[in-house]
Write a protein that holds these residues in place. Sequence first.
Motif, PDB file in Angstrom:
ATOM      1  N   LYS A 156      -5.009   2.447  -0.374  1.00 24.58           N
ATOM      2  CA  LYS A 156      -4.140   2.010   0.713  1.00 24.58           C
ATOM      3  C   LYS A 156      -4.861   2.164   2.047  1.00 24.58           C
ATOM      4  N   TYR A 157      -4.583   1.270   2.987  1.00 26.46           N
ATOM      5  CA  TYR A 157      -5.166   1.365   4.335  1.00 26.46           C
ATOM      6  C   TYR A 157      -4.078   1.162   5.382  1.00 26.46           C
ATOM      7  N   ASP A 158      -4.405   1.451   6.627  1.00 23.32           N
ATOM      8  CA  ASP A 158      -3.436   1.378   7.721  1.00 23.32           C
ATOM      9  C   ASP A 158      -3.296  -0.070   8.186  1.00 23.32           C
ATOM     10  N   PHE A 159      -2.354  -0.778   7.588  1.00 28.03           N
ATOM     11  CA  PHE A 159      -2.140  -2.189   7.904  1.00 28.03           C
ATOM     12  C   PHE A 159      -1.640  -2.367   9.334  1.00 28.03           C
ATOM     13  N   SER A 160      -0.777  -1.460   9.771  1.00 30.49           N
ATOM     14  CA  SER A 160      -0.201  -1.595  11.116  1.00 30.49           C
ATOM     15  C   SER A 160      -1.263  -1.455  12.207  1.00 30.49           C
ATOM     16  N   TYR A 161      -2.345  -0.705  11.925  1.00 30.05           N
ATOM     17  CA  TYR A 161      -3.418  -0.511  12.915  1.00 30.05           C
ATOM     18  C   TYR A 161      -4.515  -1.565  12.782  1.00 30.05           C
ATOM     19  N   ASN A 162      -4.937  -1.840  11.545  1.00 30.11           N
ATOM     20  CA  ASN A 162      -6.066  -2.745  11.322  1.00 30.11           C
ATOM     21  C   ASN A 162      -5.672  -4.199  11.120  1.00 30.11           C
ATOM     22  N   GLY A 163      -4.388  -4.436  10.791  1.00 29.88           N
ATOM     23  CA  GLY A 163      -3.990  -5.786  10.452  1.00 29.88           C
ATOM     24  C   GLY A 163      -4.421  -6.111   9.035  1.00 29.88           C
ATOM     25  N   ALA A 164      -4.171  -7.337   8.590  1.00 29.42           N
ATOM     26  CA  ALA A 164      -4.548  -7.746   7.242  1.00 29.42           C
ATOM     27  C   ALA A 164      -6.066  -7.704   7.105  1.00 29.42           C
ATOM     28  N   SER A 165      -6.563  -6.977   6.124  1.00 31.72           N
ATOM     29  CA  SER A 165      -8.005  -6.805   5.937  1.00 31.72           C
ATOM     30  C   SER A 165      -8.430  -7.260   4.547  1.00 31.72           C
ATOM     31  N   PHE A 166      -9.646  -7.767   4.456  1.00 31.20           N
ATOM     32  CA  PHE A 166     -10.201  -8.157   3.165  1.00 31.20           C
ATOM     33  C   PHE A 166     -10.468  -6.896   2.350  1.00 31.20           C
ATOM     34  N   VAL A 167     -10.060  -6.917   1.087  1.00 27.28           N
ATOM     35  CA  VAL A 167     -10.253  -5.772   0.198  1.00 27.28           C
ATOM     36  C   VAL A 167     -10.780  -6.275  -1.143  1.00 27.28           C
ATOM     37  N   CYS A 168     -11.767  -5.585  -1.677  1.00 29.58           N
ATOM     38  CA  CYS A 168     -12.249  -5.939  -3.011  1.00 29.58           C
ATOM     39  C   CYS A 168     -12.254  -4.703  -3.902  1.00 29.58           C
ATOM     40  N   TRP A 169     -12.063  -4.953  -5.188  1.00 31.46           N
ATOM     41  CA  TRP A 169     -12.174  -3.932  -6.224  1.00 31.46           C
ATOM     42  C   TRP A 169     -13.342  -4.295  -7.123  1.00 31.46           C
ATOM     43  N   GLY A 170     -14.110  -3.275  -7.508  1.00 31.39           N
ATOM     44  CA  GLY A 170     -15.224  -3.513  -8.413  1.00 31.39           C
ATOM     45  C   GLY A 170     -15.398  -2.343  -9.367  1.00 31.39           C
ATOM     46  N   ARG A 171     -16.249  -2.539 -10.348  1.00 31.68           N
ATOM     47  CA  ARG A 171     -16.556  -1.475 -11.296  1.00 31.68           C
ATOM     48  C   ARG A 171     -17.906  -0.875 -10.945  1.00 31.68           C
TER      49      ARG A 171
END
Length: 256
Positions: A156-171
Amino acid sequence: MLIMKTVSRLLIVLLTVIERSSSSMKVVGRAGENITLPCKYDIKYNGAMEVCWGRGSITHFGCNNQIISTDGRKVIESTRVSSRYQLLGRLEDGDVSLTILKTTEEDAGLYGCRVDIHGWFNDEKHHIDLTIEKVIERSSMKVVGRAGENITLPCKYDFSYNGASFVCWGRGEIPPSKCNNRIISTDGRKVIESTRVSSRYQLLGRLEDGDVSLTILNTTEEDAGLYGCRVDIPGWFNDEKLHIDLTIEKGKKWFL
């Protein structure tokens, strides 16, 4: 009147010469790294020259708050204020770049390199503005689940501070940029379907709240291992990185 005009012209010429021998640049690094501030002169033309490094703007003579200097052949040890200040370039080639070992945030600021060139107003002056970025410590956690279950790996990240951000998941371990062996990603508003490698990988949290937790459906023992969640925060070295080590226990068998 003629004298005044002559003096004015001389001042303009002198200021022009001084300006031409000055340069400035910016260098950005991270705390804990060894950072080099470049400075070089033409040793073939000028010969070995005295050079000093200081903190702050270069003064009319010498260096302000001198931290190290060289006679052009070797470092003058009596001027080195810390062993963290090194001249690691080839002095015999005129490379007098300053390397600061194991930098801290306190090392940020203006530095000056002055090359003592013979003659009036011939000194070469280079100002370098050093910015030290904070290192965001990598966080990690462990999750244990059973084969056949749906397991959620939190991120989870601070959406209210950073706005919509690109996020990726990897192995696997998170590399310097992006995600290793990417399995799914989001633009912060919706899943980027072209990056989803299996329908078993889901982002079921409220993306609009910054919940980008990964849910793996109907897990198997092959799903065990290290996962990485990377949140792309604008700016140098600002990305948030979370590593999660997933352990899958064998599902219990029931006998009647």
